[in-house]
Write a protein that holds these residues in place. Structure first.
Motif, short mmCIF file in Angstrom:
data_model
loop_
_atom_site.label_atom_id
_atom_site.label_comp_id
_atom_site.label_asym_id
_atom_site.label_seq_id
_atom_site.Cartn_x
_atom_site.Cartn_y
_atom_site.Cartn_z
N LEU A 334 13.26 47.68 -44.24
CA LEU A 334 13.23 48.96 -43.36
C LEU A 334 13.06 48.32 -41.94
O LEU A 334 13.75 48.65 -41.01
CB LEU A 334 12.08 49.80 -43.61
N VAL A 335 12.18 47.32 -41.47
CA VAL A 335 12.30 46.79 -40.23
C VAL A 335 13.44 46.15 -39.85
O VAL A 335 13.80 46.11 -38.67
CB VAL A 335 11.13 45.81 -40.16
N ARG A 336 14.08 45.32 -40.64
CA ARG A 336 15.21 44.50 -40.64
C ARG A 336 16.34 45.66 -40.00
O ARG A 336 17.05 45.37 -39.17
CB ARG A 336 15.65 43.76 -41.79
N ALA A 337 16.33 46.91 -40.64
CA ALA A 337 17.33 47.93 -40.26
C ALA A 337 17.12 48.58 -39.11
O ALA A 337 18.03 49.22 -38.60
CB ALA A 337 17.35 48.88 -41.58
N GLU A 338 15.88 48.45 -38.54
CA GLU A 338 15.63 49.10 -37.32
C GLU A 338 16.18 48.27 -36.18
O GLU A 338 16.40 48.75 -34.86
CB GLU A 338 14.10 49.31 -36.89
N ASP A 339 16.61 47.05 -36.22
CA ASP A 339 17.28 46.47 -35.23
C ASP A 339 16.53 46.26 -33.82
O ASP A 339 17.40 46.54 -32.81
CB ASP A 339 18.52 47.10 -34.99
N THR A 340 15.19 45.93 -34.10
CA THR A 340 14.43 45.83 -32.76
C THR A 340 14.81 44.40 -32.67
O THR A 340 15.10 43.26 -33.13
CB THR A 340 12.97 46.10 -33.10
N TYR A 342 13.41 40.52 -32.10
CA TYR A 342 12.80 39.65 -33.38
C TYR A 342 11.39 39.82 -33.44
O TYR A 342 10.91 39.84 -34.38
CB TYR A 342 13.78 38.36 -33.45
N ASP A 343 10.97 39.19 -32.25
CA ASP A 343 9.50 39.18 -32.13
C ASP A 343 8.89 40.68 -32.52
O ASP A 343 7.66 40.41 -32.98
CB ASP A 343 8.97 38.61 -30.90
N ILE A 344 9.21 41.70 -31.85
CA ILE A 344 8.80 42.88 -32.33
C ILE A 344 8.70 43.22 -33.59
O ILE A 344 7.94 43.82 -34.50
CB ILE A 344 9.55 43.90 -31.41
N GLY A 345 9.77 43.04 -34.13
CA GLY A 345 10.22 43.34 -35.71
C GLY A 345 9.13 42.39 -36.51
O GLY A 345 8.60 42.93 -37.42
N ARG A 346 8.86 41.28 -36.15
CA ARG A 346 7.79 40.37 -36.69
C ARG A 346 6.36 40.89 -36.69
O ARG A 346 5.68 41.07 -37.82
CB ARG A 346 7.62 38.93 -36.11
N GLU A 347 6.00 41.72 -35.77
CA GLU A 347 4.76 42.43 -35.42
C GLU A 347 4.72 43.64 -36.22
O GLU A 347 3.71 44.09 -36.67
CB GLU A 347 4.46 42.44 -34.02
N CYS A 389 8.35 35.59 -44.46
CA CYS A 389 9.40 36.39 -44.52
C CYS A 389 10.22 36.46 -42.90
O CYS A 389 11.17 36.91 -42.98
CB CYS A 389 8.90 37.87 -45.02
N TRP A 390 9.16 36.35 -42.28
CA TRP A 390 9.63 36.67 -40.66
C TRP A 390 8.96 35.57 -39.85
O TRP A 390 8.10 35.78 -38.93
CB TRP A 390 9.45 38.06 -40.27
N PRO A 391 9.68 34.32 -40.02
CA PRO A 391 8.76 33.18 -39.20
C PRO A 391 9.03 33.19 -37.80
O PRO A 391 9.97 33.61 -37.16
CB PRO A 391 9.70 32.06 -39.87
N ARG A 392 7.85 32.83 -37.18
CA ARG A 392 8.11 32.50 -35.70
C ARG A 392 9.16 31.54 -35.31
O ARG A 392 9.25 30.14 -35.94
CB ARG A 392 6.70 32.15 -35.33
N VAL A 393 9.72 31.59 -34.46
CA VAL A 393 10.98 30.65 -33.92
C VAL A 393 11.04 30.61 -32.61
O VAL A 393 10.67 31.57 -31.75
CB VAL A 393 12.35 30.85 -34.57
N HIS A 394 11.53 29.49 -32.03
CA HIS A 394 11.95 29.39 -30.46
C HIS A 394 13.37 29.42 -30.48
O HIS A 394 14.11 28.74 -31.53
CB HIS A 394 11.45 27.99 -30.02
N PRO A 395 14.05 29.96 -29.42
CA PRO A 395 15.42 29.86 -29.10
C PRO A 395 16.06 28.47 -29.47
O PRO A 395 16.88 28.16 -29.95
CB PRO A 395 15.60 30.24 -27.73
N GLY A 452 16.96 36.66 -25.71
CA GLY A 452 17.25 38.02 -25.72
C GLY A 452 17.02 38.93 -27.13
O GLY A 452 16.63 40.02 -27.02
N LEU A 453 17.40 38.07 -28.14
CA LEU A 453 17.07 38.73 -29.42
C LEU A 453 15.82 38.82 -29.65
O LEU A 453 15.39 39.63 -30.53
CB LEU A 453 18.14 37.83 -30.41
N LEU A 454 15.00 37.73 -29.09
CA LEU A 454 13.75 37.60 -29.66
C LEU A 454 12.90 38.48 -28.93
O LEU A 454 11.98 39.35 -29.60
CB LEU A 454 13.09 36.25 -29.43
#
Length: 686
Positions: A334-340, A342-347, A389-395, A452-454
């Protein structure tokens, strides 16, 4: 004493009155900083007031020395003048008054009443009886004696306002020395309409050479800061230029209009999260700037989001709270489908997992405390689930792995990039880790896309983008993120496109900026470039593959000289010597590879030169030697264009570069060449 002399004496005296009033305004602003701290208010209010007062004092103290007014409106003593019947107003760069409650001595050019100064005509006088223009000595600092002339246009009187007056014509054709100056005294009606457009509406100005599109954009910025300060200042105002030389050239325009604190930058400044330490091959650079890369990097980022493989069990005192695998999978889906971002989706994934635990706890012992919720969110099982499932990443991590691992790139680019394009952008020598990667300018745009995606970047209240036709789709996207819910003024000329990705149409470019519905307004009448030079440049339009109307000019005083020489260096030195005998600035524009040899020859001949990036101390050199690739946006009274054929041959869109070079002169153009001219120009020599 003639009546003109008497009027000049009165206006000079009035200018001194205004000068005294302005000095008092500056002094009062400084005093208010001191007295304002004693105002009774809450801490936050006092801090805000202090900031506003200090900003006002700083702004007033930084006002450049210049004439305080450039025009005057005398309204008719008739009903047509409305509330201004029988009154007169001096028009200047900023409002000057003896007291806030008193009528102004000088009205700001952006005030509603000032619009009549630019719009009034014999056909539609707007209630104005007389429009007066003042002639000031060139580069005057505002000394009263520098007011040397005045000229009255009697509107509403047959034949009273036909054509350009001598002062206006002289100002339009004045020598171009030093940085760009404002055009506030010479704004034409069609330019004024663009300057005062609704701030909420985004605008694209397609401006032919010499039409003043850059000045229009900067004056629009100043107008918006004046007319809509809260809306614009809240987010700030950004001016984007094509290079450092251009930013240096325009740096004084906004301060001369009373506006400081505006960020002026290049697109590289905005996306420069890493130093540029690598250079792409042209083919790789073209792929990286392509709009398809937005989808590629997005796939690469979200490929890291995976479905959970096991349930989560969290110890909670006497309880062991369990979240079933199916429920965890549903949360991620569900969070993946919300298209927020990336970092907001993780939280969100973390928060929703904690919400499941919260509901379990409520069934056992009632609503949990805030400390309990925070403890659950920081628990190891929840943290491990989120990281898997939603790892923290750097650009930088995502892009470095994408450009070094062919399999990752193939998966992300499937159906978007060809195999050859994928090989083109794959790094031949991978870095030891993403932290030691060497980034190119094109890589920085991709990093900005990933950033900008993060998370959403800060946005500006208004953005002015000059030479926008040369931005790549990915650069446009970077600026679009910074525009956000604000507005944008896009300035450019499709005919002056020089990059491999230059826009062919404005709708396509505006769509990349996120403003597909922005109005496109053409400026085709030039006031700076003479007609003979515009006609020469127009010969190139058919070869440029863009749909723009041919430019035309109101000036018929230009000079064009074309000379072929077996020794173009010596011919260039001779042309510069001849130009130095006349007034104005001189630009020697040549193929990039030839500029150093030309500069050395001029120095050996005893002629001092500047470069556009590093002007001589004190700005004393009248001659600037610059490569054709840096000429965009600059103007010189006299241009010596060296070897046009080599300029065209130097890059894929060289004909567009030549179009730019030929339109940098505002009075005289010398073309010096040894090799045959491009076919489009040969007819000009016969």
């Amino acid at each position: 004493m003639t009546s003109l002399d008497a009027e000049l004496r009165r206006e000079r005296a009035y200018h001194e009155t205004c000068r005294t009033a302005l000095a008092a305004m500056v002094e009062r602003a400084a005093e208010h900083v001191v007295t304002g701290v004693d105002v009774s208010a809450s801490g936050a209010d006092a801090e805000a007031l202090g900031y506003a007062l200090r900003s006002r004092a700083k702004e007033m103290g930084e006002l450049p020395d210049s004439p305080l007014f450039f025009g005057r409106l005398d309204f008719a003593d008739t009903d047509a003048a409305g509330e201004h019947r029988g009154r007169h107003y001096h028009i200047g760069r900023r409002r000057i008054t003896t007291d806030l409650a008193a009528p102004p001595l000088v009205v700001d050019w952006r005030a509603p009443i000032s619009r009549a100064f630019y719009r009034a005509s014999a056909r539609d006088p707007h209630g104005v009886a007389v429009r007066r223009r003042f002639g000031w000595a060139p580069w005057s600092a505002g000394a009263a004696e520098d007011l040397t002339s005045l000229e009255d246009e009697h509107l509403g009187v047959p034949g009273g306002a036909a054509g350009l007056g001598a002062i206006l014509a002289g100002e339009l054709g004045r020598p171009r020395v030093g940085p760009m100056r404002d055009i506030v005294a010479t704004i034409q009606p069609e330019q004024d309409d663009l300057v005062r457009r609704d701030p909420a509406a985004s605008l694209c100005v397609q401006g032919a050479p010499g039409t003043g599109k850059t000045a229009v954009g900067l004056h629009r910025a100043a107008f918006l800061l004046y007319a809509h300060p809260q809306r614009i200042r809240r987010g700030g105002l950004l001016v984007i230029g094509p290079n450092r030389a251009f930013l240096h050239y325009i740096a004084e325009v906004l301060p001369s209009l009373g506006e400081t604190g505006v960020r002026q930058a290049t697109i590289e400044d905005e996306v420069g999260r890493q130093p540029i330490r690598a250079r792409d091959e042209p083919a790789a650079e073209a792929v990286k700037h392509d709009a398809r890369m937005a989808a590629v990097v997005r796939r690469a980022l979200y490929a890291r989001v995976t479905a959970p493989t096991q349930s989560v069990v969290v110890p909670d005192g006497a309880y062991r709270r369990r979240i079933p695998l199916e429920q965890l999978a549903r949360i991620v889906e569900l969070v993946r489908a919300e298209d927020t971002p990336y970092d907001i989706g993780r939280e969100r994934v973390r928060a929703r997992a904690v919400t499941v635990l919260q509901r379990q706890a409520e069934r056992n012992s009632g609503p949990p405390t805030g400390d309990w919720l925070r403890r659950m969110g920081r628990s190891r099982p929840i943290g491990e689930f989120v990281d898997r499932c939603w790892p923290r990443v750097h650009p930088e991590q995502v892009l470095a792995e994408l450009l070094t691992e062919p399999d990752l790139l193939a998966a992300a680019a499937a159906g978007l990039l060809t195999a050859a394009e994928q090989r083109t952008i794959t790094w031949a020598k991978p870095p030891r880790s993403w932290k030691s990667a060497r980034w190119s300018a094109a890589d920085l745009v991709l990093l900005d896309e990933l950033a900008g995606l993060l998370e959403r970047p800060p946005t500006y209240g208004h953005v002015v983008v000059d030479e926008a036709q040369d931005l790549s789709p990915m650069q446009c996207r970077a600026l679009g993120r910074r525009i956000g819910l604000g507005s944008v003024t896009v300035l450019g000329d499709l005919a002056q496109g020089t990059t491999p990705w230059s826009a062919r149409t404005w709708p396509e470019q505006l769509a990349h900026l996120g403003r597909p519905d922005a109005a496109v307004a053409p400026l085709t009448v030039g006031f700076r470039v003479p007609a003979v030079l515009v006609a020469l440049a127009n010969r190139l339009l058919a070869a440029l593959d863009v749909d723009v109307p041919a430019a035309r000019s109101l000036r018929d005083d230009g000079e064009l000289t074309i000379r072929q020489s077996a020794d173009p260096v010596a011919a260039t030195v001779a042309a510069v010597r001849a130009a130095l005998a006349r007034e104005g600035s001189i630009g020697v524009i040549a193929p990039d590879a030839q500029t150093e040899a030309l500069r050395a020859a001029l120095t050996e001949a005893g002629i001092a030169t500047d470069t556009p990036e590093a002007p001589a101390p004190g700005g004393t050199a009248r001659v600037t030697v610059l490569p054709a690739t840096l000429a965009k946006g600059l103007e010189y009274d006299h241009v010596v264009a060296v070897e046009p054929a080599a300029i065209v041959a130097a890059e894929p869109r060289g004909i567009g570069r030549l179009y730019v070079v030929l339109t940098r002169a505002v009075s005289r153009l010398d073309i010096v060449h040894e090799h045959p001219l491009p076919a489009e120009l040969r007819a000009a020599t016969t």
